[in-house]
Every structure is written in C-alpha cells, then in structure tokens.
Scaffold this motif. Structure first.
Motif: not given
Length: 115
Positions: A20, A26, A28, A43, A49, A106, A109
């Motif tokens: 990752y 990433k 949101i 994302f 997700r 983080d 995800y």
C-alpha cells in the motif's frame, strides 16, 4: 530504496501495508454509511471499498456512541480526508477537538475490502 515494498518490509511493515505505502497513499473522496454499520468508501484512485465498522463499536470504547445507527449515519469526510463523526452535532469539531471521532484514510484502506 525508499518507497519500495522492500524498504517498507525492512521497516517492519506487513506485506499488505508495504505494498500500500509503496504504491502511494490514497485519499478518500466519498463516504456512504450503510444500515449494517459498514461504510462504502470511494478513493482517489477510483476504487470503491467496504469498511466494516462493527468491530469498533464495542461497549466501553470511544466509538460506542456510533452503535446508534442515527449517530453512525452522521459520518462525513473532514479536511484531512479522514472518516469522521461529531459526537455532539451542535458543536463545531474544528473548534472543540474532543468532539470528533475519526479514522485515518490509510487504515480505512488497509482494513477494507474491494467492492
């Protein structure tokens, strides 16, 4: 060697987290609460997700108030792209920091599953 899977593994990250972080963090971009205490997250890389918040809602935890579905539905994205809830919706959490519960992008995800 920074920003590679090998680098993050050498720092003690598990493989999933190393992959990752090596691929770039990433943000949101959207959050949608579901009636089963899950969140549908969008994302910035186009992924959607599913995050299961039920394990957080145990009695005696800071997240216990979210076990009321009406409170859980008040979820929003804050300025740092974190998932957030105001404990008291009449209080501005930007002024009273202790009024806000949040989850970092983080962990959201890493702890969610693709849909």
């Amino acid at each position: 060697m920074p920003n590679t899977v090998a680098y993050y593994l050498s720092k003690g990250f598990d493989r999933q987290a190393a992959i990752y972080f090596a691929g770039g963090r990433k943000h949101i971009t959207a959050v949608l609460p579901n009636d089963d205490f899950t969140l549908t997250l969008s994302f910035d890389n186009g992924e959607k997700r599913l995050y299961d918040a039920r394990p957080l809602l145990s009695k005696g935890t800071v997240f216990e108030p979210l076990s009321d579905i009406e409170v859980f539905r008040r979820v929003y994205l804050d300025e740092q792209h974190c998932i957030a809830w105001d404990i008291d919706p009449t209080v501005d959490s930007r002024e009273v920091w202790s009024n806000k519960l949040d989850l970092c992008p983080d962990s959201c995800y890493l702890d969610s599953t693709p849909i």
